[in-house]
Write a protein that holds these residues in place. Structure first.
Motif, PDB file in Angstrom:
ATOM      1  N   ARG A   1      58.902  52.495  40.647  1.00 39.81           N
ATOM      2  CA  ARG A   1      59.870  53.552  40.945  1.00 39.81           C
ATOM      3  C   ARG A   1      59.307  54.907  40.528  1.00 39.81           C
ATOM      4  O   ARG A   1      58.797  55.055  39.408  1.00 39.81           O
TER       5      ARG A   1
ATOM      6  N   THR B   1      65.519  52.012  45.174  1.00 40.31           N
ATOM      7  CA  THR B   1      66.239  52.391  43.958  1.00 40.31           C
ATOM      8  C   THR B   1      66.983  53.709  44.091  1.00 40.31           C
ATOM      9  O   THR B   1      67.593  54.165  43.118  1.00 40.31           O
TER      10      THR B   1
ATOM     11  N   ASN C   1      70.553  50.439  37.277  1.00 40.56           N
ATOM     12  CA  ASN C   1      69.170  50.730  36.871  1.00 40.56           C
ATOM     13  C   ASN C   1      68.318  49.472  36.682  1.00 40.56           C
ATOM     14  O   ASN C   1      67.388  49.448  35.866  1.00 40.56           O
ATOM     15  N   ARG C   2      68.622  48.447  37.446  1.00 44.47           N
ATOM     16  CA  ARG C   2      67.796  47.235  37.418  1.00 44.47           C
ATOM     17  C   ARG C   2      68.036  46.447  38.702  1.00 44.47           C
ATOM     18  O   ARG C   2      69.006  46.691  39.426  1.00 44.47           O
ATOM     19  N   PHE C   3      67.159  45.488  38.972  1.00 35.72           N
ATOM     20  CA  PHE C   3      67.313  44.627  40.138  1.00 35.72           C
ATOM     21  C   PHE C   3      68.102  43.387  39.738  1.00 35.72           C
ATOM     22  O   PHE C   3      67.722  42.657  38.810  1.00 35.72           O
TER      23      PHE C   3
ATOM     24  N   TRP D   1      69.260  46.860  43.747  1.00 35.08           N
ATOM     25  CA  TRP D   1      69.205  47.771  42.603  1.00 35.08           C
ATOM     26  C   TRP D   1      70.628  48.104  42.147  1.00 35.08           C
ATOM     27  O   TRP D   1      71.411  48.724  42.856  1.00 35.08           O
TER      28      TRP D   1
END
Length: 222
Positions: A141, A115, A196-198, A193
């Protein structure tokens, strides 16, 4: 004629002296040139003059700077406590997370840069004790001194890994009987990533061969 000889005698002697003086000057010049040549030869590498001590030493060079930031340093965590205290982990996974022998829990932990955080992210896989089937995969994270759950997959069988900065999930597929010992294939899902997310970037499916290992059935009798 005698008078001419008397007048030319001193001039001849002067001419001879001048020639001798010039010859001496030339010899001095040659010697000076030879001396300068010897001095230059002594200064060259391999000579025996003033630089006979060998090549000059070179100090240590400064480290080369790289534009890419180095990978974060992994910091060991208590993965079992992390999962049990995580409100995003289901009660089913928490209840199955028990030691297989003594204090050995069926948990695989990986550290890496997923991340872009200041320290390493943590990937945790919770398995079963008997057949080591993945029942939950999580990514934590670092946020200051704490860790935040930013990804979870609790649909077994599942197993998460870090591959060159991407999160890769492996899911085995089974036939109608659902036998764990006889998977029919595997599905591989890649996440990256983003914002702010996968986000899923790729999905691949591999089907295993159903051929029997060298066994043939007997022909039917008429």
């Amino acid at each position: 004629m005698r008078g001419l000889s008397a007048r030319t005698g001193p001039r001849r002697r002067a001419t001879r002296a001048t020639k001798e003086l010039k010859a001496g000057s030339t010899a001095v010049a040659v010697l000076a040139a030879l001396g300068l040549l010897a001095a230059l030869t002594g200064c060259s590498t391999g000579g025996s003059g003033t630089r006979d001590e060998g090549p000059a030493r070179v100090g240590a060079l400064p480290p080369t700077s790289h534009s890419a930031s180095p990978s974060p340093t992994p910091k060991s965590v208590d993965a079992v406590r992390m999962v049990k205290n995580d409100p995003k982990v289901s009660l089913a996974v928490k209840s199955d997370l028990k030691p297989c022998a003594a204090d050995e829990y069926p948990v695989d932990v990986s550290y890496g840069n997923l991340t872009g955080a200041g320290s390493a992210d943590v990937v945790v896989n919770v398995l079963t004790c008997d057949d080591r089937v993945g029942i939950g995969s999580y990514v934590y994270r670092p946020e200051g001194k704490k860790y935040e759950n930013v990804f979870a997959d609790e649909q077994p069988p599942v197993y998460a890994e870090i591959d060159r900065g991407d999160l890769v999930l492996s899911k085995q597929l089974f036939g109608k009987d659902g036998s764990v010992s006889d998977p029919t294939g595997e599905e591989i899902i890649t996440y990256r990533w983003t914002d702010n997310r996968f986000a899923e970037t790729e999905r691949t499916r591999n089907n295993y061969s159903s051929a029997v290992s060298g066994e043939t059935s007997a022909p039917a009798e008429n």
